[in-house]
Scaffold this active site. Structure first.
Site, PDB file in Angstrom:
ATOM      1  N   TYR A 160      33.163 -55.157 -24.033  1.00 25.76           N
ATOM      2  CA  TYR A 160      32.477 -55.332 -25.143  1.00 25.76           C
ATOM      3  C   TYR A 160      32.957 -56.767 -25.793  1.00 25.76           C
ATOM      4  O   TYR A 160      31.700 -57.208 -26.102  1.00 25.76           O
ATOM      5  CB  TYR A 160      32.675 -54.147 -26.042  1.00 25.76           C
ATOM      6  CG  TYR A 160      31.912 -54.141 -27.459  1.00 25.76           C
ATOM      7  CD1 TYR A 160      30.331 -54.018 -27.169  1.00 25.76           C
ATOM      8  CD2 TYR A 160      32.381 -54.370 -28.536  1.00 25.76           C
ATOM      9  CE1 TYR A 160      29.764 -53.936 -28.165  1.00 25.76           C
ATOM     10  CE2 TYR A 160      31.591 -54.278 -29.571  1.00 25.76           C
ATOM     11  CZ  TYR A 160      30.001 -54.037 -29.365  1.00 25.76           C
ATOM     12  OH  TYR A 160      29.269 -54.010 -30.327  1.00 25.76           O
ATOM     13  N   ASN A 189      32.090 -53.908 -39.424  1.00 20.91           N
ATOM     14  CA  ASN A 189      31.979 -52.439 -39.293  1.00 20.91           C
ATOM     15  C   ASN A 189      30.823 -51.950 -40.252  1.00 20.91           C
ATOM     16  O   ASN A 189      30.794 -52.149 -41.445  1.00 20.91           O
ATOM     17  CB  ASN A 189      33.141 -51.797 -39.920  1.00 20.91           C
ATOM     18  CG  ASN A 189      34.463 -52.061 -39.009  1.00 20.91           C
ATOM     19  OD1 ASN A 189      34.750 -53.235 -38.522  1.00 20.91           O
ATOM     20  ND2 ASN A 189      34.958 -50.936 -38.562  1.00 20.91           N
ATOM     21  N   ARG A 201      34.170 -43.786 -34.146  1.00 28.01           N
ATOM     22  CA  ARG A 201      34.354 -44.676 -35.309  1.00 28.01           C
ATOM     23  C   ARG A 201      34.989 -44.415 -36.388  1.00 28.01           C
ATOM     24  O   ARG A 201      34.972 -42.862 -36.462  1.00 28.01           O
ATOM     25  CB  ARG A 201      32.956 -45.014 -35.656  1.00 28.01           C
ATOM     26  CG  ARG A 201      32.237 -46.100 -34.908  1.00 28.01           C
ATOM     27  CD  ARG A 201      30.934 -46.574 -35.440  1.00 28.01           C
ATOM     28  NE  ARG A 201      30.424 -47.612 -34.635  1.00 28.01           N
ATOM     29  CZ  ARG A 201      29.207 -47.435 -34.110  1.00 28.01           C
ATOM     30  NH1 ARG A 201      28.645 -46.030 -33.763  1.00 28.01           N
ATOM     31  NH2 ARG A 201      28.559 -48.206 -33.371  1.00 28.01           N
ATOM     32  N   VAL A 202      35.874 -44.990 -37.230  1.00 24.72           N
ATOM     33  CA  VAL A 202      37.019 -44.495 -37.932  1.00 24.72           C
ATOM     34  C   VAL A 202      36.154 -43.707 -39.176  1.00 24.72           C
ATOM     35  O   VAL A 202      36.489 -42.509 -39.420  1.00 24.72           O
ATOM     36  CB  VAL A 202      37.726 -45.415 -38.620  1.00 24.72           C
ATOM     37  CG1 VAL A 202      36.859 -46.457 -39.366  1.00 24.72           C
ATOM     38  CG2 VAL A 202      38.819 -45.113 -39.586  1.00 24.72           C
ATOM     39  N   VAL A 203      34.971 -43.943 -39.520  1.00 27.98           N
ATOM     40  CA  VAL A 203      34.232 -43.246 -40.809  1.00 27.98           C
ATOM     41  C   VAL A 203      33.843 -42.008 -40.143  1.00 27.98           C
ATOM     42  O   VAL A 203      34.061 -41.004 -40.806  1.00 27.98           O
ATOM     43  CB  VAL A 203      33.179 -44.065 -41.335  1.00 27.98           C
ATOM     44  CG1 VAL A 203      32.366 -43.395 -42.273  1.00 27.98           C
ATOM     45  CG2 VAL A 203      33.518 -45.484 -42.180  1.00 27.98           C
ATOM     46  N   ARG A 226      39.839 -52.686 -42.554  1.00 27.64           N
ATOM     47  CA  ARG A 226      38.185 -52.967 -41.969  1.00 27.64           C
ATOM     48  C   ARG A 226      37.621 -53.086 -43.311  1.00 27.64           C
ATOM     49  O   ARG A 226      37.974 -52.705 -44.601  1.00 27.64           O
ATOM     50  CB  ARG A 226      37.830 -51.764 -41.335  1.00 27.64           C
ATOM     51  CG  ARG A 226      38.531 -51.574 -40.027  1.00 27.64           C
ATOM     52  CD  ARG A 226      38.462 -52.722 -38.919  1.00 27.64           C
ATOM     53  NE  ARG A 226      38.883 -52.251 -37.634  1.00 27.64           N
ATOM     54  CZ  ARG A 226      40.264 -52.595 -37.240  1.00 27.64           C
ATOM     55  NH1 ARG A 226      40.941 -53.095 -38.264  1.00 27.64           N
ATOM     56  NH2 ARG A 226      40.620 -52.280 -36.012  1.00 27.64           N
ATOM     57  N   ARG A 292      40.383 -57.302 -40.383  1.00 26.67           N
ATOM     58  CA  ARG A 292      39.027 -57.592 -40.162  1.00 26.67           C
ATOM     59  C   ARG A 292      38.491 -57.537 -41.374  1.00 26.67           C
ATOM     60  O   ARG A 292      37.894 -56.540 -42.230  1.00 26.67           O
ATOM     61  CB  ARG A 292      38.477 -56.380 -39.179  1.00 26.67           C
ATOM     62  CG  ARG A 292      37.040 -57.039 -38.783  1.00 26.67           C
ATOM     63  CD  ARG A 292      37.023 -57.939 -37.804  1.00 26.67           C
ATOM     64  NE  ARG A 292      37.516 -57.898 -36.455  1.00 26.67           N
ATOM     65  CZ  ARG A 292      37.401 -57.166 -35.533  1.00 26.67           C
ATOM     66  NH1 ARG A 292      36.226 -56.377 -35.614  1.00 26.67           N
ATOM     67  NH2 ARG A 292      38.232 -57.416 -34.398  1.00 26.67           N
TER      68      ARG A 292
END
Length: 327
Positions: A160, A189, A201-203, A226, A292
Site C-alpha cells: 500500500y 486518518n 481501522r482504530v475508530v 493519529r 502522524r
C-alpha cells in the site's frame, strides 16, 4: 513537481453539471463523495469491484436518475465518457490490503495507469486519493508535502505505502509528459458513517469493541498518535482540490491537524458508548507509524479549507451509525 507558484488560488466549483467517475465509489469515502456530487447536480458513475466496499453504502442511490453503478476492477481498462475522475479505488486498511498484497500493488499501479489512460483519452481532469502512508513512519513532525517520507520498501505494509508512492509518480509523469490536469490528495486518518466494522481501522475497531462490551485493543503503550478527520470535511477538501485551477496539482495534505493518542481516543469512545471492557495492550504491528499529523498550510492557502467537525461530534455521529447497523 509541486504546486506551481503564481497560480490563480481561487476555488470555483463548476456551475454546469459534469459527468463524474468515482472509482471505489461504494467505499467509505467514495459513498459520501457520491452523495455530495449528486447534491451539487452532477451525474455520477461509480466503478467498484466491492473487494473492500459494500453495496449497502450506496443502495439508496440506485434509483437516482443521475447515478450509475458498474461492477469493475480498475486493474482492467475502462472505456467511458466523463469530465472528471476521482480515483479512490484501492483497499485502504491493513486488514484488506494485506490480505492480497500483490493485488493491492496492482490496484495502485495498474489501476492508476488505466485511469490516467482514460483521462488522457477523454480529456478529463483526474484526482488521486493518495495517503499519509507515503510518509511511512515519519522522522519529521508534523508532516508537510515537501517531506519525502521514511518507508520500508519490503515490509508488510509496502504493498500500500509504496503502491501509492508509485501512483503519485505516475500521476506526475503523465502531467509532465502529456500536460494532463491532475490533482493529488494525501489523505490522513478519516472516519465516519459507512466504515466497515471489520476494516481494522482504530475508530471502527474501538467503537465495535465497546458496543459489544469487549476490551478495546490498543497496540503498544497507546502513546502513538493519529489525527482524525471527519468524512464530511474530507469530502469537502477533495471537491475543492478537484476544482482548483490547472496549475494547482498537489500533492496537498487533507486531514485534521489536531493530534490524539490511542489512549485518549479509547477514553472518548468508552465515554460515548457508555460501556465496553478495559483497554487491552498488544504488541505494535510491524512498521506502524508512531506519530502522524498533517501540516495543512497548503490546503488552507490554496483550497481555503480546514476541517470544522470536532472529534467529539464526529465520534458521536459514527457511534450512532454503528449502533444502527448492529441493530
Amino acid at each position: 513537481m509541486s504546486i506551481t507558484a503564481g497560480v490563480d488560488r481561487s476555488v470555483a466549483f463548476p456551475q454546469v453539471p459534469q459527468r463524474i467517475l468515482v472509482t471505489g465509489g461504494a467505499g467509505f469515502i467514495g459513498s459520501h463523495l457520491c452523495r455530495r456530487l449528486l447534491a451539487m447536480g452532477h451525474d455520477v458513475l461509480v466503478a467498484d469491484n466491492f473487494y473492500s466496499s459494500s453495496r449497502r453504502n450506496i443502495i439508496d442511490l440506485l434509483d437516482e436518475p443521475r447515478f450509475e453503478l458498474m461492477r469493475h476492477d480498475v486493474t482492467f481498462p475502462l472505456y467511458v465518457e466523463v469530465d472528471q475522475i476521482y480515483h479512490l479505488a484501492c483497499p485502504a486498511s491493513p486488514v484488506f490490503y494485506q490480505r492480497d498484497p500483490v493485488q493491492t500493488t496492482k490496484t495502485c499501479v495498474h489501476g492508476s495507469i488505466n485511469m490516467l489512460g482514460l483521462a488522457k483519452r477523454v480529456g478529463a481532469r483526474i484526482l488521486l486519493s493518495s495517503t499519509s502512508e507515503v510518509y511511512g513512519d515519519p522522522s519529521v513532525h508534523p508532516q508537510d508535502e515537501s517531506y519525502w517520507g521514511n518507508v520500508n520498501p519490503i515490509g508488510i505494509r509496502s504493498c500500500y505505502d509504496e503502491g501509492k508512492r508509485c501512483a503519485e509518480t505516475l500521476f506526475f509523469d503523465y502531467y509532465r509528459q502529456h500536460a494532463m490536469q491532475i490533482k493529488v490528495a494525501r489523505i490522513f486518518n478519516t472516519y465516519g458513517p459507512n466504515m466497515l466494522p471489520n476494516d481494522g481501522r482504530v475508530v471502527s475497531s474501538f467503537i465495535v469493541q465497546a458496543l459489544h462490551g469487549e476490551p478495546l485493543t490498543v497496540f503498544g503503550d497507546g502513546s502513538q498518535t493519529r489525527s482524525f478527520c471527519y468524512v464530511d470535511d474530507l469530502v469537502d477538501g477533495l471537491i475543492r482540490l478537484m476544482n482548483t485551477p490547472p496549475g494547482v496539482t498537489g500533492p496537498i495534505n487533507l486531514g485534521n491537524p489536531v493530534e490524539f493518542t490511542m489512549l485518549e481516543l479509547a477514553a472518548k469512545v468508552l465515554e460515548l458508548v457508555g460501556g465496553g471492557g478495559p483497554v487491552e495492550h498488544l504488541p505494535l504491528p510491524a512498521d506502524d507509524p508512531v506519530r502522524r499529523r498533517p501540516n495543512i498550510d497548503r490546503a488552507i492557502e490554496l483550497l481555503q479549507w480546514s476541517p470544522s467537525v470536532p472529534l467529539d461530534d464526529g465520534l458521536a455521529r459514527t457511534v450512532e451509525y454503528f449502533k444502527g447497523i448492529a441493530g
